[in-house]
Each structure stands twice: as C-alpha cells, then as structure tokens.
Enzyme design. Structure first.
Site, mmCIF file in Angstrom:
data_model
loop_
_atom_site.group_PDB
_atom_site.id
_atom_site.type_symbol
_atom_site.label_atom_id
_atom_site.label_comp_id
_atom_site.label_asym_id
_atom_site.label_seq_id
_atom_site.Cartn_x
_atom_site.Cartn_y
_atom_site.Cartn_z
ATOM 1 N N GLN A 31 38.994 40.284 61.061
ATOM 2 C CA GLN A 31 37.808 40.805 60.335
ATOM 3 C C GLN A 31 36.722 41.231 61.304
ATOM 4 O O GLN A 31 36.708 40.780 62.442
ATOM 5 C CB GLN A 31 37.267 39.689 59.425
ATOM 6 C CG GLN A 31 38.321 39.172 58.457
ATOM 7 C CD GLN A 31 37.981 37.815 57.849
ATOM 8 O OE1 GLN A 31 37.619 37.772 56.663
ATOM 9 N NE2 GLN A 31 38.089 36.727 58.595
ATOM 10 N N HIS A 62 27.256 26.112 48.286
ATOM 11 C CA HIS A 62 28.210 25.067 48.683
ATOM 12 C C HIS A 62 28.051 23.799 47.855
ATOM 13 O O HIS A 62 29.033 23.116 47.558
ATOM 14 C CB HIS A 62 28.076 24.783 50.183
ATOM 15 C CG HIS A 62 28.493 25.950 51.033
ATOM 16 N ND1 HIS A 62 27.672 26.551 51.975
ATOM 17 C CD2 HIS A 62 29.654 26.663 51.054
ATOM 18 C CE1 HIS A 62 28.306 27.554 52.546
ATOM 19 N NE2 HIS A 62 29.500 27.662 52.003
ATOM 20 N N GLY A 138 46.029 31.534 53.402
ATOM 21 C CA GLY A 138 46.034 30.559 52.300
ATOM 22 C C GLY A 138 47.124 30.838 51.288
ATOM 23 O O GLY A 138 47.679 29.922 50.680
ATOM 24 N N ASP A 155 37.390 29.335 48.580
ATOM 25 C CA ASP A 155 36.124 29.846 49.133
ATOM 26 C C ASP A 155 36.423 31.087 49.979
ATOM 27 O O ASP A 155 36.300 31.085 51.207
ATOM 28 C CB ASP A 155 35.485 28.743 49.985
ATOM 29 C CG ASP A 155 34.096 29.146 50.460
ATOM 30 O OD1 ASP A 155 33.534 28.403 51.306
ATOM 31 O OD2 ASP A 155 33.568 30.179 50.009
ATOM 32 N N SER A 156 36.864 32.129 49.299
ATOM 33 C CA SER A 156 37.390 33.303 50.003
ATOM 34 C C SER A 156 36.347 34.406 50.095
ATOM 35 O O SER A 156 35.331 34.393 49.388
ATOM 36 C CB SER A 156 38.594 33.850 49.213
ATOM 37 O OG SER A 156 38.121 34.313 47.944
ATOM 38 N N THR A 157 36.654 35.381 50.942
ATOM 39 C CA THR A 157 35.903 36.635 50.921
ATOM 40 C C THR A 157 36.256 37.327 49.601
ATOM 41 O O THR A 157 37.050 36.813 48.819
ATOM 42 C CB THR A 157 36.361 37.508 52.105
ATOM 43 O OG1 THR A 157 37.807 37.473 52.162
ATOM 44 C CG2 THR A 157 35.805 37.010 53.426
ATOM 45 N N ASP A 158 35.666 38.509 49.375
ATOM 46 C CA ASP A 158 35.962 39.245 48.131
ATOM 47 C C ASP A 158 37.378 39.826 48.206
ATOM 48 O O ASP A 158 38.009 39.819 49.267
ATOM 49 C CB ASP A 158 34.919 40.357 47.940
ATOM 50 C CG ASP A 158 33.579 39.774 47.463
ATOM 51 O OD1 ASP A 158 32.537 40.323 47.803
ATOM 52 O OD2 ASP A 158 33.596 38.743 46.760
ATOM 53 N N PRO A 162 41.842 40.651 54.081
ATOM 54 C CA PRO A 162 42.665 39.423 54.033
ATOM 55 C C PRO A 162 42.429 38.591 52.774
ATOM 56 O O PRO A 162 43.287 37.833 52.364
ATOM 57 C CB PRO A 162 42.257 38.679 55.308
ATOM 58 C CG PRO A 162 40.992 39.281 55.773
ATOM 59 C CD PRO A 162 40.949 40.680 55.263
#
Ligand code: SAM
Length: 284
Positions: A31, A62, A138, A155-158, A162
């Site tokens: 990234q 969080h 994941g 808890d991922s990126t959009d 990836p």
C-alpha cells in the site's frame, strides 16, 4: 507554501488536511503509506489515499470496535483482529482482563511504522504477551486456521486494493467457521451517507450466514460524510437485546477507562436513522 493532503474518497467529496511535517511517505509491499502531522488531528496515517486513523480521534473508533462486542458477549476469552495494523483496536481489547488477541495484518510495515510514529494508538499492545501478531492476508488466514475465537474484529481498509477480499461472502463464511458458539463478528463498514452500496452488500452477505445482522454507529471526525457504521453479525440473538442496566454492570465490572464508550452510547449506537434503514431495506 502549505502542503495539503487531499482525500478524494467519494465522488465530488474531498477532505483536505493541512500537512505539517511528513513523518513517512512511501510504498510498502502492499500500500501507499503516509504519516503526517496535522494541527487538529495530530499525527494522521493514510493508506492508498484514505485516512486510516488519527491520534486525536482514534479512541472513538477503537473503543466502539472493541467494547461493544466484548461487553455484549460477556464471556470473551479470545479475539481475532483482521487488519488493525495501527494497534488501536488491540489496545482497547487488551484493556479487558483474561483476553488474548491474534492480530492478522497483511502489511508488516504498517505495524512497524505505527509502533514508531503512532505509539499512543497501540499504547504498547504490540509488546503485550497476550497479543500474537500474524503477517498474512486475512482472507487466507481464516480459510486455513483450525483455531476458534469468540469475537472477530474486521478492522480493514475499505473494499479496494488488499482490503477488497475482506468484504466478500466467502470471507464472511470462513470467518463464521472460526467463531465459537455464540461468537460475534464486527466490521468496519464505511460511512453510510457516502458508502451506501458497501453497507447494503455487507448486510445482504452477512444476512445469509447469521441470525442477527445489524449495524451500530459512531461519528469519527476524520471519516468524512457522517457517522461510520460498524457491522454486527452473530447467531447469539440475545446479546444485542441486553438492557442498558446490564451493560452498565458489565462496563463497571470491566473497570476500564474510556473517552467515548459508555453503556448508554452502546445501546443507543444500534438505533439507526431512517436513511440508513432505507439503505438496508430498499428493493434491489
Ligand atoms: N480504521 C481504518 C479504516 O476505517 O479504514 C482501518 C485501519 S487499519 C490501518 C487497516 C488495516 O487493514 C491496514 O493495516 C492494512 O494493512 C490491513 N489490511 C488490508 N487488507 C488486508 C488483508 N487482506 N488482510 C489483512 N489485513 C489487511
């Protein structure tokens, strides 16, 4: 000349942040990563042009990501975090006694640079013996593991780059097979006002797998467009119906310090405004 970080996440909508000092800017194996200082948000991390977390508002995100499922479940021993390379979710989970965490992030550089430049977000979580770090995709990890967890925090990126695989039906089904009886999955599911399709897709996909699927909301100032939705999926239909009083007891017994989470915010966060409900029920 003031440098500006311009987040053009949604069509016609841009969030511009003044850049103080750039602490890091480079491509990792997976990234584009930038960490920079901003007067209002403190240190900011972005991945592939999207703001991931900031020092001054990360606690909202969080705390809600960790304490809502853990206190609703009531007997959590093991938590799996997919993504979460900044360590913020892990820090909040580890505030609870008797819980171990497995954190699976695809990008070791995010973890290393978060420890170096954003130490207040992970708050020592990466050095905690209760945390096991796995550097992997994941999607692959949940397909191959034999382990089981009580809570899975995605808890991922959009859903681009990836992170895209972490929003598929197949991934959700594999996550379900990694849950203990009555376990709960919570997801980072974007800002409904500008990411309605992402919300509805997750709702439909999770709905084929779980008895209780919904969302809960919290407004994170650095995520532009209104409240952010956390996906909620479980076969344990009672844990979303806990009274505010029961949640207050559990919160008190947990003995943890928070800046946003409380038992009444927990309860209220599941009340969805009509425009969000319409996204979930509209004829496809
Ligand atoms: N709060 C942020 C948001 O709302 O977008 C997410 C923060 S966290 C930094 C996102 C993490 O997801 C990153 O560390 C990234 O490396 C990780 N990630 C992206 N795709 C992944 C995958 N397929 N498997 C595991 N981790 C992944």
């Amino acid at each position: 000349m003031i440098e500006v970080f311009d987040e053009g996440l949604h069509s016609g909508v841009n969030l511009a942040l003044e850049v103080g000092t750039v602490l890091y800017r480079d491509k990792t194996e997976h990234q584009d990563l930038i960490i920079f200082e901003n007067n209002t948000f403190g240190r900011v991390m972005s991945l592939d042009g999207a703001i991931q977390t900031t020092e001054h508002d990360e606690y909202i995100y969080h705390e809600m990501f960790a304490h809502v499922p853990i206190l609703a479940h009531g007997a959590v021993k093991k938590v799996l975090i997919i993504g979460g390379g900044d360590g913020g979710a892990a820090r909040q989970v580890l505030k609870h006694k008797g819980i171990s965490v497995t954190l699976v992030d695809i990008d070791r550089t995010v973890i290393d640079l978060s420890i170096k430049y954003l130490p207040s977000i992970s708050g020592g979580a990466f050095e905690d013996p209760r945390l096991q770090i796995v550097v992997a995709d994941g999607c692959r990890f949940v397909k191959e593991t034999e382990e089981r967890w009580d809570i899975i925090i995605i808890d991922s990126t959009d859903p681009h780059g990836p992170g895209e695989v972490l929003y598929t039906q197949e991934f959700y089904a594999d996550c379900k097979s990694c849950l203990t009886e009555g376990g709960i999955i919570v997801t980072q599911n974007g800002v409904p006002f500008v990411q309605a399709e992402e919300l509805r897709n997750s709702y439909d996909r999770l709905g084929t797998l779980f008895a209780d699927v919904s969302f809960y909301l919290a407004t994170i100032p650095s995520y532009v467009g209104g409240p952010l939705a956390f996906g909620w999926a479980t076969d344990n239909t009672s844990c979303r119906k806990l009274s505010e009083g029961e949640l207050a007891n559990r919160f008190l017994n947990a003995g943890i310090e928070t800046g946003y989470y409380s038992s009444d915010i927990h309860k209220a966060s599941f009340v969805l405004p009509l425009y969000v409900r319409k996204i979930l029920t509209a004829e496809k």
